[in-house]
Enzyme design. Structure first.
Site, short mmCIF file in Angstrom:
data_model
loop_
_atom_site.label_atom_id
_atom_site.label_comp_id
_atom_site.label_asym_id
_atom_site.label_seq_id
_atom_site.Cartn_x
_atom_site.Cartn_y
_atom_site.Cartn_z
N TYR A 1 0.84 -1.20 0.00
CA TYR A 1 0.00 0.00 0.00
C TYR A 1 0.88 1.25 0.00
O TYR A 1 0.62 2.21 -0.76
CB TYR A 1 -0.93 0.00 1.21
CG TYR A 1 -1.76 1.25 1.35
CD1 TYR A 1 -2.79 1.52 0.45
CD2 TYR A 1 -1.53 2.17 2.37
CE1 TYR A 1 -3.56 2.68 0.56
CE2 TYR A 1 -2.29 3.32 2.49
CZ TYR A 1 -3.30 3.57 1.59
OH TYR A 1 -4.05 4.72 1.70
N LYS B 1 1.15 4.31 -3.00
CA LYS B 1 1.01 5.74 -2.78
C LYS B 1 2.26 6.50 -3.22
O LYS B 1 2.16 7.64 -3.72
CB LYS B 1 0.69 6.03 -1.31
CG LYS B 1 -0.69 5.51 -0.90
CD LYS B 1 -1.78 6.16 -1.74
CE LYS B 1 -3.14 5.55 -1.59
NZ LYS B 1 -4.18 6.21 -2.40
#
Length: 328
Positions: free
Chosen positions: A201, A205
């Site tokens: 994750y 980003k």
């Protein structure tokens, strides 16, 4: 900018973000991932502030309709919110959504691409790991495919539309080890099974920040009539970790009550970023202002990595929809 996640959490305790007050009269707004959380609250702000049309782009029509009713109840505004289907795990769904937008929307002033996942287990969507598919590939497929409508709006209505992607301060927390693989192999490396889905994750980003900067490198603010930026909403009470593993959920339970902004407060940053002008083009917004990115991003290695991610992603998008990157 604090150098650690804990430092960032402490900093937001002492930073208040202003409630949106701008008028969006006459404007059409798309908010993805808007049946819950930050997206829902952002859509509520746009509706409250007189937008002509607010499209909730959601995977579940039923949940989207629930969100619509909630917005209408709290704002007292009817006949503004529409619910459109968009499944970010499917490239065809993304393209179908854009086709509908091209046919049905007279204008598009703001595209707030907020939908994202934090997966709890490794799985494949559309030949890539799910987090990378949803947060990176589908997000930028949607972004590039919406550019013609945004550009046409600029010309027809003499305005400067906004394309904003919800990024995160967690890009500070990764060194993006996949950057060290041979040329052309970053996405392939990200397709290798891993148990560390939190890191995946964080990487997604980081990649969002890098691609936004690459887009601005390709077309500066003076070369494109659209402002393209990304935004960190801060650490907020949200549903992003609902599919995460036990450790992440436990950390959320312990930390959120102390550090987290409310979902509504976090949504203010999204609305702010999606309302900024050319000065924010290619920038990372945080606490309702242009903010520094992680040191890795601005390093020589980071710039090389940015270009590599851009090249690989562009190739991938061209396979999905030939010619889409030329929309920039």
């Amino acid at each position: 900018m604090p150098s650690s996640i804990i430092g960032i959490l402490f900093s937001q305790l002492f930073t208040s973000v202003p409630k949106p007050t701008d008028s969006y009269a006459g404007k059409t707004v798309i908010v993805t991932g808007s049946n819950i959380g930050l997206g829902l609250e952002a859509a509520r702000h746009f509706t409250r502030l007189s937008a002509a049309k607010v499209i909730l782009a959601v995977r579940s029509i039923n949940k989207g309709e629930e969100a619509k009713r909630d917005i209408e109840k709290t704002t007292g505004v009817k006949n503004v919110v529409e619910v459109w289907q968009l499944d970010m795990s499917s490239y065809q769904s993304v393209l179908d959504f854009v086709t509908r937008a091209e046919k049905e929307l007279e204008r598009l002033d703001i595209a707030l691409l907020n939908a994202g996942i934090s997966a709890g287990k490794f799985e494949i969507f559309e030949k890539d790991e799910s987090t990378i598919t949803v947060n990176v590939v589908s997000t930028f497929l949607l972004a590039f495919a919406l550019l013609p409508k945004l550009k046409a709006t600029s010309v027809k209505f003499n305005t400067r539309p906004n394309l904003t992607i919800t990024a995160s301060e967690v890009h500070f927390a990764t060194q993006f080890k996949e950057k060290d693989v041979p040329e052309g192999q970053i996405f392939a490396k990200l397709n290798e099974p891993t148990n560390d889905m939190q890191e995946r994750y964080f990487v997604s980003k980081m990649m969002e920040v890098l691609v936004i900067r690459a887009m601005a490198d390709q077309k500066s603010a003076s070369q494109i009539p659209i402002t393209i930026n990304c935004v960190n909403p801060g650490y907020c009470k949200s549903a992003i970790a609902r599919n995460s593993g036990f450790a992440v959920k436990l950390a959320q339970t312990l930390i959120q009550p102390i550090f987290a902004r409310t979902t509504e407060e976090g949504s203010r940053t999204l609305v702010h970023a999606a309302s900024q002008g050319a000065e924010s083009h290619g920038q990372y917004m945080s606490n309702c202002e242009v903010a520094p990115v992680a040191p890795l991003v601005t390093s020589a290695v980071g710039y090389k990595t940015q270009n590599r991610v851009w090249a690989e992603l562009s190739n991938k998008l061209e396979v999905i929809k030939p010619g889409v990157t030329s929309n920039l």
